[in-house]
Every structure is written in C-alpha cells, then in structure tokens.
Design a protein around this motif. Structure first.
Motif, PDB file in Angstrom:
ATOM      1  N   HIS A   1       0.850  -1.199   0.000  1.00 42.00           N
ATOM      2  CA  HIS A   1       0.000   0.000   0.000  1.00 42.00           C
ATOM      3  C   HIS A   1       0.881   1.243   0.000  1.00 42.00           C
ATOM      4  CE1 HIS A   1      -3.102   2.775   1.951  1.00 42.00           C
ATOM      5  NE2 HIS A   1      -3.659   2.375   0.828  1.00 42.00           N
TER       6      HIS A   1
ATOM      7  N   ASN B   1     -18.189  -1.041   3.792  1.00 43.52           N
ATOM      8  CA  ASN B   1     -17.174  -1.558   2.883  1.00 43.52           C
ATOM      9  C   ASN B   1     -17.210  -3.079   2.829  1.00 43.52           C
ATOM     10  OD1 ASN B   1     -16.518   1.126   2.851  1.00 43.52           O
ATOM     11  ND2 ASN B   1     -14.329   0.826   3.204  1.00 43.52           N
TER      12      ASN B   1
ATOM     13  N   LYS C   1      -4.666   0.919  -8.795  1.00 41.98           N
ATOM     14  CA  LYS C   1      -5.778   0.555  -7.931  1.00 41.98           C
ATOM     15  C   LYS C   1      -6.282  -0.815  -8.360  1.00 41.98           C
ATOM     16  CE  LYS C   1      -7.124   5.362  -7.198  1.00 41.98           C
ATOM     17  NZ  LYS C   1      -8.097   6.442  -7.508  1.00 41.98           N
TER      18      LYS C   1
ATOM     19  N   ILE D   1      -9.266  -2.970  -8.604  1.00 41.43           N
ATOM     20  CA  ILE D   1     -10.715  -2.802  -8.598  1.00 41.43           C
ATOM     21  C   ILE D   1     -11.397  -4.156  -8.721  1.00 41.43           C
ATOM     22  CG2 ILE D   1     -12.655  -1.594  -9.662  1.00 41.43           C
ATOM     23  CD1 ILE D   1     -10.497   0.255  -8.543  1.00 41.43           C
TER      24      ILE D   1
ATOM     25  N   ALA E   1     -12.667  -0.582  -4.633  1.00 43.01           N
ATOM     26  CA  ALA E   1     -11.204  -0.589  -4.698  1.00 43.01           C
ATOM     27  C   ALA E   1     -10.632  -1.201  -3.429  1.00 43.01           C
ATOM     28  CB  ALA E   1     -10.677   0.824  -4.863  1.00 43.01           C
TER      29      ALA E   1
ATOM     30  N   TRP F   1      -8.541  -1.461  -0.299  1.00 41.86           N
ATOM     31  CA  TRP F   1      -8.122  -0.322   0.530  1.00 41.86           C
ATOM     32  C   TRP F   1      -7.712  -0.814   1.909  1.00 41.86           C
ATOM     33  CZ3 TRP F   1     -10.903   2.032   4.812  1.00 41.86           C
ATOM     34  CH2 TRP F   1     -10.385   3.275   5.214  1.00 41.86           C
TER      35      TRP F   1
ATOM     36  N   ASN G   1     -13.352  -0.421  -0.848  1.00 43.90           N
ATOM     37  CA  ASN G   1     -13.810   0.949  -0.699  1.00 43.90           C
ATOM     38  C   ASN G   1     -14.671   1.342  -1.897  1.00 43.90           C
ATOM     39  OD1 ASN G   1     -14.140   3.619  -0.080  1.00 43.90           O
ATOM     40  ND2 ASN G   1     -11.964   4.149  -0.134  1.00 43.90           N
TER      41      ASN G   1
ATOM     42  N   LEU H   1     -13.802   5.329  -5.278  1.00 48.28           N
ATOM     43  CA  LEU H   1     -12.628   4.927  -6.048  1.00 48.28           C
ATOM     44  C   LEU H   1     -11.581   6.027  -6.177  1.00 48.28           C
ATOM     45  CD1 LEU H   1     -14.324   2.969  -8.999  1.00 48.28           C
ATOM     46  CD2 LEU H   1     -13.576   2.128  -6.766  1.00 48.28           C
TER      47      LEU H   1
ATOM     48  N   SER I   1      -5.747   7.131  -1.363  1.00 46.67           N
ATOM     49  CA  SER I   1      -5.479   6.089  -0.363  1.00 46.67           C
ATOM     50  C   SER I   1      -5.796   4.699  -0.881  1.00 46.67           C
ATOM     51  CB  SER I   1      -6.281   6.368   0.909  1.00 46.67           C
ATOM     52  OG  SER I   1      -7.666   6.457   0.625  1.00 46.67           O
ATOM     53  N   ASN I   2      -6.359   4.598  -2.089  1.00 45.64           N
ATOM     54  CA  ASN I   2      -6.619   3.292  -2.705  1.00 45.64           C
ATOM     55  C   ASN I   2      -5.434   2.783  -3.526  1.00 45.64           C
ATOM     56  OD1 ASN I   2      -9.316   3.192  -1.781  1.00 45.64           O
ATOM     57  ND2 ASN I   2     -10.017   4.446  -3.498  1.00 45.64           N
TER      58      ASN I   2
ATOM     59  N   TRP J   1      -1.891   1.237  -4.710  1.00 42.61           N
ATOM     60  CA  TRP J   1      -0.933   0.209  -4.351  1.00 42.61           C
ATOM     61  C   TRP J   1       0.192   0.185  -5.379  1.00 42.61           C
ATOM     62  CZ3 TRP J   1      -1.878  -3.362  -0.203  1.00 42.61           C
ATOM     63  CH2 TRP J   1      -3.118  -3.198   0.426  1.00 42.61           C
TER      64      TRP J   1
END
Length: 782
Positions: free
Chosen positions: A350, A437, A479, A481, A488, A490, A509, A512, A516-517, A519
């Motif tokens: 992350h 979530n 991200k 998904i 996403a 998270w 999350n 999107l 913070s989503n 990686w």
C-alpha cells in the motif's frame, strides 16, 4: 477600511480632507489656506516636524535594539535539535544536497534556511533525525540557521512599531503595541529556533505596514510611490502564503479592506466626487494586478526554484506519481522497474501505509464486537514486514499456461495466495471495521474457477495509465478494482483486534477516487536477482512541464495537509489560545532540569484579549447610542476607531476564526499572527481611552473643513490655542501612565517565564510548580 492618520502635533493642517481640493498658484487648497489663517491669527507656531519625528526615531532605535537583544540572547542554547527543528533543519539539508523531499508547507520559508546554510558553506550532511541530537558533535552551523528567524522576529517588533507610527498614533500607543510583541515569550521562543513561524509573522506584519503606506497615498493614485507600496503589499502577501498556507488569511484581511475602499470609490457623494466607471475600472485592475496576479506569480516562482534545486531522488519520491519520480536522477523508478508477466509471484504494498497485502490460514471470527456476523473466511490483512505470506501469484482470467505474456493496464486478473494456495476474493459481506465496505477474503482454487469465479476477478487500473500500458513493479501505481462490485482494495492504519493479530484491515472501498486506494508491486520474488529481465539499459531522466509538476505537488500537499487529524499530546483548540490555557513542550534536559516550553506571556496575552472585548463593547455601545440619538464621539475619534482600530481588529478576526472550522491538528503557534493584530488593537485603544483631541479644538477644525462660520474672536481663538497646547503636553500623561503600567506588568510576566523560554537556568520543583498558572503541563514538577 485601513489605518487613518492624524494631524501631526503642532500643526492644524491636513491635506485633501473635505472642502475644496482646488489649488492656488502656491499649490495650496482652500482648506490649507483657511487652516493657516486660523493658526496665524492665534499665534500658533507649528513645532518643527523633526522634533516629533526625532522622538519617534529614538524610541524606534531603542525598541529595535531590545528586540535583537531578546531574540539573540543565548541563542546557541541548547546545542542540540529542538522540537520541529527535526523537520525544517532536515529540509534545509535536503535542499543543499539537492535531494527531493515532500512537505505540506510551500517552499519559501525553507528556501530561506537553505540560503542561510549556503551562505555559511554548510553542505547538508546532517539530517536532524532526532530531537536531542548534538549539533556540536555533528559540526552543524546551527547558530546561523537560528539567526535567520531571530532576525525576522526582531524586525517584526520594528514593523509593529512602524505600523502604529504610520497610522498616526502617539508614542505611548506605538510603544505599547511593539512592547507587547517585544516582551512576549511565545514570539521570542518561536523565533530562536529553526522554525517557519518567524517568516510567516514577519511577512504578515509587513503586509499590514505596506498596505497602510499604500492607503495613505489614496489621493495620489497611480503615482510611483502608490504603485511601489501596492506591489510591495502583494509581495509580502505572497511571501506569507508561500511560507504556510494559513498565510491565505492575510489575503482575506487586505482583500476585505480593498473591497471596502473600492466600494467607497463608487460613492457619488464622496469628497472630490465619484469616479467615472472607466477610472474605477483602472483602480480595480491595478489592485487586481498588485494583490492577486503578481503575488500568484511570486508564489509560482518559489516552486520553480524548489523544482530547479531538487533534482535528485530522495525521501519525497513516494508522495509523487511515477511520471514525476522519473524526472529525478538516481530514481528507483529508472533503476528497479521490471515488467510483470503472468504467473509471476509479486508482493503488493500500500502506497500510504506501506503495508503489504497479506493472508494466513486464520479465519475471521463468527461475530464481531458489534454483533455483526462475518463470512468466517480466511483473513486478508495488511502486514508491515516482508514475509512469505505476502506473496501472490498473478494469474490470467483464462488459465492458458503461456509464460512471457505481459500484464497490462485494465487487464482482469486473479491473485493466488501462494502459501495457502487460495484465491483472493471480495463479496457483499461487511468488513470488520467498516459496515459500508466489503470484506476481502480468499477461497479455494476449485471455488475460484467454479461458483465463485466472478467474485475473484480484479482489474489492474494504473494511475494516469494509458491503454495497453505495461504493468511494472515499483513504477506502476495502481488501484485493484473488484470487477463485479467496482470497489477498490483499501487499507488503513487502525489495527485489528487480537483475533487479527493487530494487523491492518483490508476492505473494499466504494469511493474509487481517493489516493489512499493506490498500491504498487514492491518486488517480484519469483524473479532471480541476476535474471535478464532485471537488466536495464541506462535511461535518461525525463522532464515534465512546470505547471504539471506544480499541480501534482499542490494536490499532494493539500491532501496530506487535510490528513493531519490525528491527536497530539500538545495540540490545542482555538478557544484556548486567547486565554493561553496550555503550551507545547519543545525540549527537556533531565540532568540540568532545563526545559523549553512554548508559552506566551500570560499577562500580555490576557491584556490583549481583554482589550479585544473592550473594543467590541465600545463599538456596540456607540452603535446603540447612535440608535438612541446620542452622539458621544467626535468625527475624528469615530473615524479612527472604526477605520484604523477596526482594520487591526479585522486582521485579528480573519486570522483567528477560520481555525474553528479546520479539522487538522492545531497548536498554540497558529495564534501568533492573531496575537500580533491584538497588540495593535491594544495600542490603538490605549490612545483612544487615555488621550484624545480636545472637543473644542476639534469643533473648530471640523467647522473649517465644512466651510461653516465659526466664532474666531480673540478670546475664543486663545481658548483653542491653550487647549491644543494642553493636548500636546499634559494631556498625554494618562496615555503614558497606562503604557508604563501595561509594559511593566508585561515585563514582569516575561521575566518570570524567561527560564522556560530560553531553556535556562534549570528550575527547582518549587519554581516549576509556581509557573503552572493554568495547569501548564511542565516537566520536572515533581
């Protein structure tokens, strides 16, 4: 709205105020002639201007000298890193090493520190890693660094004095305002260390001074001096905001005054007549140029310098996009990025929390603490350390067993957890901490290619990626998904309970967009170090347009600034600041019982805060009286109270009340610009309450201005002359008495708390306890 000027002592002439503005052959208006006649008829001999100015200059030199003395006294103590010097000293070193770093504040103040280090020949080898690290042992020119804020802090006292002087106040008022800053422990403490607030407060004070000088030239629009002070006002405002974003409040202060001034220019009944709309447009355009466009260009300039200096890869890389990072030399993007193929084993990390995507055989509990039921599936968590349980194999949707196919942007993939031989899955089950979530878990390979096939599909969505762009380790920020539900993957830093081994929660999350989503693939463990895919030809450093880099950095700065919401042991709230309810511990030394505790002068702060309330009360009482047909103030006093003192009060309010709607961490030093404005209000009210122009004299001058007939026989004229002489002499005694009392009390408070400000001498337990006036959390109180 701006500070107004009074008639110099010893002279009755005022230029361009009411009456006829037509000049005779000698360059005098009708009003000037009438006032001169009045003075000559009554044998009023104006005192030489140099005499009054000499007194102001003598006091100015004294105040400035004392400011430098209080800021520089013992500045070499302590000879080790103190409080936030770990940040701003480090940034100066990074500038000198040309190493890219990230900070939530604009670059101007930090560039000044770097410039100071460059002047003394410092190479930036010390990185200020820990509070308490020795400057002497590491050969750091820390006194030179601390001298910069000390100089600016001392000059701030001088600028406060000049603000009052330029606004036409008497010596007692000037001395009170400057003295409250001169003897304030918070302003001294903040300007003796490698911190940004000295630059911020100095720039704010200069913006007030320059605007007052500009406003005083309102009857000479578009002259050289008028343009000079307008542009300097904009430059000071730009330096203010280019140091910290709270400098934007100074724009609100000056902007409000400018709007009021422009509104007055539209008044058809204003003295001298209303401006034509074309002329008003010129005034508006000039102010927009000087106070908006040029400051913005100055603001951009400091970022251009920032980018031009920081050309090497450094600790700030991770805050920027891969495209930005590839503009830095020696960047890991250029050296370690490897194209990812299907069936590679990868470790996903992350971007913000640095946690790895992790799983282990343990299951989610049947019920959570709030009573919700989980899927009891295999836990998927975030783990901060490199571990074999962090390895995932990236699989194509169709398992064709063909090696060498690159993974590309927008591909649908599956992730197999290698140790447990299960497939990553997300589904419509609430996560442990976020009922809104989705839970992340894993399922068997059989289920992943059977009934649960759709829930195991994830899209690789590279940030700012192009179609068919290759997916690479390190450089491809992406991200993940979940394809069916479009959530996403998270994580966040709040640890799970004991059943989750206090690791991080991973969930889906629905929002999107947040960064913070994001990686990245930290490594490809299945690829040997000597594999030819890791061989990379030398690449050239890329370039990006300045505005593209600037916009990206602005977004990152604003976002990270908004995330400074965690609790801090020394954080405080705005309602506590005017009353000085608590401070901040900067530094301690156990052996000598010495400490630096950031705290204002309680007596000075309480006086200034009380005067703010008095000012508000006077305004309300005056408005109430006017409503009832009672006019208790003469025109000059009311104009001074509303325009000049009101301008200072506006500066206080615009730098104070916005903090009530901020969600970030707040500390006492955020109040320093407001405190400076409150000292200006205090000085102004000392003059308003304890001295003033005699009513009889004011009546005569006002009548002359308005062109009305007045009784000017010899006896009446003699009475007015005597009143004026009393005003220039004995009538200032109450103001001087008030000033001496206020400054004496302030001096006592400064001296009493001096050991906490300068960090020496050490205090006994009894001495420390005596200074805990409002429960200040001082050290060594036991």
């Amino acid at each position: 709205m701006a500070a107004t000027t009074s008639t110099p002592q010893g002279s009755l002439r005022q230029r361009n105020v009411g009456g006829s503005t037509k000049k005779n052959k000698d360059g005098l208006t009708n009003l000037d002639v009438e006032l001169d006649k009045f003075a000559k008829a009554n044998s009023v001999q104006p005192a030489p201007a140099t005499a009054s100015e000499r007194d102001y200059k003598i006091v100015f030199v004294f105040v400035t000298a004392m400011a430098f003395l209080t800021r520089f006294w013992g500045i070499s103590h302590p000879n080790e890193v103190v409080f936030d010097e770990v940040h701003f000293g480090k940034f100066a070193s990074y500038y000198l090493e040309r190493t890219y770093f990230f900070d939530v504040h604009p670059p101007f103040g930090k560039l000044l520190f770097a410039f100071m280090g460059w002047l003394v020949g410092y190479d930036g080898h010390f990185h200020f890693d820990n509070i308490g690290d020795s400057y002497i042992a590491n050969k750091v020119p820390y006194v030179a660094f601390r001298s910069l804020p000390a100089i600016l802090g001392a000059l701030t006292v001088s600028v406060v004095y000049l603000i009052m002087w330029e606004s036409g106040y008497g010596l007692p008022a000037c001395l009170v305002a400057a003295g409250l800053i001169l003897l304030d422990n918070a302003h001294i403490g903040q300007t003796r260390l490698i911190l940004l607030d000295a630059t911020l407060v100095f720039a704010f004070a200069c913006s007030l001074l320059f605007y007052i000088k500009f406003y005083k030239l309102r009857h000479e629009p578009f002259s050289r001096k008028w343009w000079k002070w307008l542009i300097l006002t904009g430059f000071a405002l730009s330096c203010d905001m280019s140091t910290k974003y709270v400098g934007l409040f100074a724009f609100i202060t000056i902007g409000s005054a400018v709007v009021i001034d422009l509104w007055d220019l539209l008044n058809i009944k204003r003295p001298g007549g209303a401006l034509s709309l074309p002329d008003f447009g010129k005034h508006f355009g000039a102010r927009a140029l000087g106070l908006i466009i040029l400051p913005f260009l100055f603001y951009l300039f400091w970022f251009q310098v920032h980018f031009a200096i920081l050309t090497r890869s450094g600790p700030g890389d991770d805050f920027m996009t891969p495209e930005f990072q590839e503009t830095l030399s020696n960047n890991v993007m250029l050296e370690n990025a490897v194209t990812i193929d299907y069936y590679d084993s990868i470790a996903l990390r992350h971007k913000e929390t640095k946690a790895y995507l992790h799983s282990h055989p343990d299951k989610y509990p049947l019920r959570y603490d709030d009573g919700r039921v989980s899927s009891q599936g295999q836990q998927v968590t975030g783990y901060p350390y490199n571990d074999t349980n962090n390895y995932w194999q990236i699989l194509p949707v169709v398992d064709d067993h063909k090696l060498g196919h690159h993974v590309k942007n927008h591909d649908l993939v599956r992730l197999r957890h290698i140790v447990t031989d299960t497939i990553l899955l997300s589904h419509d089950v609430a996560s442990p901490y976020y009922p809104t979530n989705q839970e992340f878990t894993t399922v068997s390979v059989a289920d992943a290619y059977g009934d649960r096939a759709a829930d195991t599909l994830f899209e690789i969505r590279i940030e700012n990626g192009k179609p068919n762009q290759e997916f690479k380790s390190v450089s491809s920020h992406f991200k993940l998904i979940h394809n069916p539900s479009k959530v996403a993957m998270w994580t966040h830093s709040t640890p799970l309970p004991e059943w989750g081994f206090k690791q991080q929660e991973i969930n889906g999350n629905k929002a999107l967009a947040p960064s913070s989503n994001v990686w990245l693939v930290d490594d490809i463990p299945s690829l040997p170090a000597d594999h030819k895919r890791r061989e990379k030809p030398v690449k050239k450093v890329k370039t990006l347009p300045f505005l593209q880099k600037w916009f990206e950095l602005q977004r990152s700065m604003f976002w990270h600034n908004s995330q400074l919401t965690s609790s801090h042991p020394y954080a405080s709230l705005p309602y506590q600041w005017p009353f000085l309810l608590r401070g901040v511990s900067f530094w301690t030394q156990n052996d000598t019982r010495e400490q630096i505790y950031f705290l204002g002068n309680p007596i000075g702060w309480w006086i200034a805060s009380s005067v703010l309330a008095i000012f508000a009360g006077i305004i309300l009482a005056d408005q109430f009286s006017l409503r009832r047909g009672i006019d208790a103030l003469d025109h000059r006093s009311r104009s001074r109270l509303y325009n000049s003192t009101g301008f200072f009060f506006l500066a206080w309010a615009t730098h104070y009340f916005p903090f009530f709607v901020m969600g970030r961490q707040l500390f006492l030093h955020h109040y320093l610009p407001s405190h400076l404005a409150s000292t200006l209000v205090t000085g102004a009210l000392v003059e308003f309450i304890f001295s003033g122009e005699p009513a009889e004299h004011q009546t005569t001058v006002e009548a002359l201005k308005s062109g009305k007939k007045t009784d000017t026989d010899a006896n009446t004229a003699k009475h007015h002359v005597t009143a004026r002489e009393r005003y220039s002499g004995q009538s200032t005694l109450p103001a001087w008495t008030a000033a001496i009392v206020i400054l004496s009390l302030t001096f006592a408070g400064w001296y009493f708390f001096l050991p906490l400000t300068y960090g020496y001498p050490g205090l006994t337990v009894e001495q420390v306890v005596r200074r805990k006036w409002l429960g200040y959390d001082l050290h060594f109180a036991k």
